[in-house]
Write a protein that holds these residues in place. Structure first.
Motif, PDB file in Angstrom:
ATOM      1  N   ALA A 136      53.366 131.774  33.149  1.00  0.00           N
ATOM      2  CA  ALA A 136      54.275 132.803  33.671  1.00  0.00           C
ATOM      3  C   ALA A 136      54.103 132.949  35.175  1.00  0.00           C
ATOM      4  O   ALA A 136      55.089 133.033  35.919  1.00  0.00           O
ATOM      5  CB  ALA A 136      54.024 134.137  32.965  1.00  0.00           C
ATOM      6  N   ALA A 137      52.863 132.959  35.636  1.00  0.00           N
ATOM      7  CA  ALA A 137      52.617 133.052  37.080  1.00  0.00           C
ATOM      8  C   ALA A 137      53.202 131.838  37.795  1.00  0.00           C
ATOM      9  O   ALA A 137      53.850 131.967  38.848  1.00  0.00           O
ATOM     10  CB  ALA A 137      51.118 133.162  37.360  1.00  0.00           C
ATOM     11  N   SER A 138      53.024 130.669  37.209  1.00  0.00           N
ATOM     12  CA  SER A 138      53.583 129.446  37.793  1.00  0.00           C
ATOM     13  C   SER A 138      55.098 129.545  37.919  1.00  0.00           C
ATOM     14  O   SER A 138      55.667 129.212  38.957  1.00  0.00           O
ATOM     15  CB  SER A 138      53.185 128.238  36.930  1.00  0.00           C
ATOM     16  N   TRP A 139      55.764 130.013  36.865  1.00  0.00           N
ATOM     17  CA  TRP A 139      57.224 130.146  36.904  1.00  0.00           C
ATOM     18  C   TRP A 139      57.663 131.143  37.952  1.00  0.00           C
ATOM     19  O   TRP A 139      58.648 130.928  38.651  1.00  0.00           O
ATOM     20  CB  TRP A 139      57.771 130.599  35.560  1.00  0.00           C
ATOM     21  N   MET A 140      56.948 132.266  38.050  1.00  0.00           N
ATOM     22  CA  MET A 140      57.327 133.283  39.031  1.00  0.00           C
ATOM     23  C   MET A 140      57.271 132.707  40.441  1.00  0.00           C
ATOM     24  O   MET A 140      58.195 132.868  41.233  1.00  0.00           O
ATOM     25  CB  MET A 140      56.405 134.501  38.929  1.00  0.00           C
ATOM     26  N   PHE A 141      56.174 132.007  40.737  1.00  0.00           N
ATOM     27  CA  PHE A 141      56.029 131.412  42.063  1.00  0.00           C
ATOM     28  C   PHE A 141      57.011 130.266  42.270  1.00  0.00           C
ATOM     29  O   PHE A 141      57.538 130.069  43.367  1.00  0.00           O
ATOM     30  CB  PHE A 141      54.588 130.934  42.292  1.00  0.00           C
ATOM     31  N   TYR A 142      57.286 129.485  41.214  1.00  0.00           N
ATOM     32  CA  TYR A 142      58.202 128.355  41.309  1.00  0.00           C
ATOM     33  C   TYR A 142      59.609 128.833  41.653  1.00  0.00           C
ATOM     34  O   TYR A 142      60.239 128.323  42.578  1.00  0.00           O
ATOM     35  CB  TYR A 142      58.204 127.574  39.989  1.00  0.00           C
ATOM     36  N   PHE A 143      60.094 129.827  40.905  1.00  0.00           N
ATOM     37  CA  PHE A 143      61.435 130.336  41.185  1.00  0.00           C
ATOM     38  C   PHE A 143      61.485 131.047  42.530  1.00  0.00           C
ATOM     39  O   PHE A 143      62.483 130.989  43.234  1.00  0.00           O
ATOM     40  CB  PHE A 143      61.911 131.257  40.051  1.00  0.00           C
ATOM     41  N   GLY A 144      60.394 131.719  42.908  1.00  0.00           N
ATOM     42  CA  GLY A 144      60.322 132.334  44.233  1.00  0.00           C
ATOM     43  C   GLY A 144      60.424 131.287  45.328  1.00  0.00           C
ATOM     44  O   GLY A 144      61.133 131.473  46.323  1.00  0.00           O
ATOM     45  N   SER A 176      64.632 136.267  41.909  1.00  0.00           N
ATOM     46  CA  SER A 176      63.907 135.172  41.265  1.00  0.00           C
ATOM     47  C   SER A 176      63.031 135.660  40.116  1.00  0.00           C
ATOM     48  O   SER A 176      62.862 134.952  39.113  1.00  0.00           O
ATOM     49  CB  SER A 176      63.067 134.402  42.288  1.00  0.00           C
ATOM     50  N   ASN A 177      62.484 136.877  40.218  1.00  0.00           N
ATOM     51  CA  ASN A 177      61.668 137.412  39.125  1.00  0.00           C
ATOM     52  C   ASN A 177      62.514 137.717  37.892  1.00  0.00           C
ATOM     53  O   ASN A 177      62.095 137.468  36.763  1.00  0.00           O
ATOM     54  CB  ASN A 177      60.902 138.651  39.575  1.00  0.00           C
ATOM     55  N   VAL A 178      63.702 138.249  38.118  1.00  0.00           N
ATOM     56  CA  VAL A 178      64.616 138.522  37.002  1.00  0.00           C
ATOM     57  C   VAL A 178      65.044 137.206  36.353  1.00  0.00           C
ATOM     58  O   VAL A 178      65.061 137.076  35.119  1.00  0.00           O
ATOM     59  CB  VAL A 178      65.847 139.332  37.475  1.00  0.00           C
ATOM     60  N   ALA A 179      65.347 136.217  37.175  1.00  0.00           N
ATOM     61  CA  ALA A 179      65.729 134.906  36.643  1.00  0.00           C
ATOM     62  C   ALA A 179      64.596 134.303  35.816  1.00  0.00           C
ATOM     63  O   ALA A 179      64.823 133.710  34.753  1.00  0.00           O
ATOM     64  CB  ALA A 179      66.100 133.962  37.790  1.00  0.00           C
ATOM     65  N   THR A 180      63.371 134.457  36.280  1.00  0.00           N
ATOM     66  CA  THR A 180      62.219 133.944  35.552  1.00  0.00           C
ATOM     67  C   THR A 180      62.062 134.655  34.217  1.00  0.00           C
ATOM     68  O   THR A 180      61.761 134.026  33.196  1.00  0.00           O
ATOM     69  CB  THR A 180      60.936 134.097  36.389  1.00  0.00           C
TER      70      THR A 180
END
Length: 139
Positions: free
Chosen positions: A77-85, A30-34
């Motif tokens: 960016a933090a929001s996206w990381m947690f969202y995709f996670g 998920s981090n790579v996808a983000t």
């Protein structure tokens, strides 16, 4: 276009983020996808401001606004990381309503830091958002 049309289009495209992201992160970190998503967004945004002729305005941003724009970008960016996670661990139909609790957080933070007025209707609306999110997640 009015703010309402922009807001509705934002909501529509945010729903595509959940659906397309959920499909895209299957068997992908998920981090790579983000990170890939962020690069695509940066390129698309730079192309947009290049074609509409506003790219030169970047130089006009003074330090204080630039600091807050950078901080906003880090929060995003933090929001996206947690969202995709979260999408990697749960269904999009459960993650999206929880993500939309950002409306409640925004109302509280806007009242505290921006001194925006809060009225009974806004509080009731936030309560309904929380109740709705809980009902959707428990369904």
């Amino acid at each position: 276009m009015s703010w309402l049309i922009y807001g509705l289009l934002s909501a529509l495209f945010a729903s595509f983020v959940a659906i397309l992201g959920k499909i895209g992160i299957q068997n992908v970190d998920s981090n790579v996808a983000t990170a890939v998503r962020a690069v695509v967004m940066a390129v698309a945004t730079l192309l947009f401001i290049t074609f509409n002729g506003t790219i030169g305005h970047i130089r006009e941003i003074s330090m204080r606004p630039l600091l807050f724009i950078i901080l906003s970008g880090l929060a995003g960016a933090a929001s996206w990381m947690f969202y995709f996670g979260a999408l990697q661990q749960a269904s999009a139909s459960k993650v999206a309503p929880i993500d939309r609790l950002s409306i409640v957080f925004t109302l509280v933070l806007a009242a505290l830091f921006l001194k925006e007025k809060v009225n009974l209707g806004m509080v009731a609306g936030c309560a309904l958002i929380v109740i709705g999110s809980v009902l959707i997640v428990k369904a």
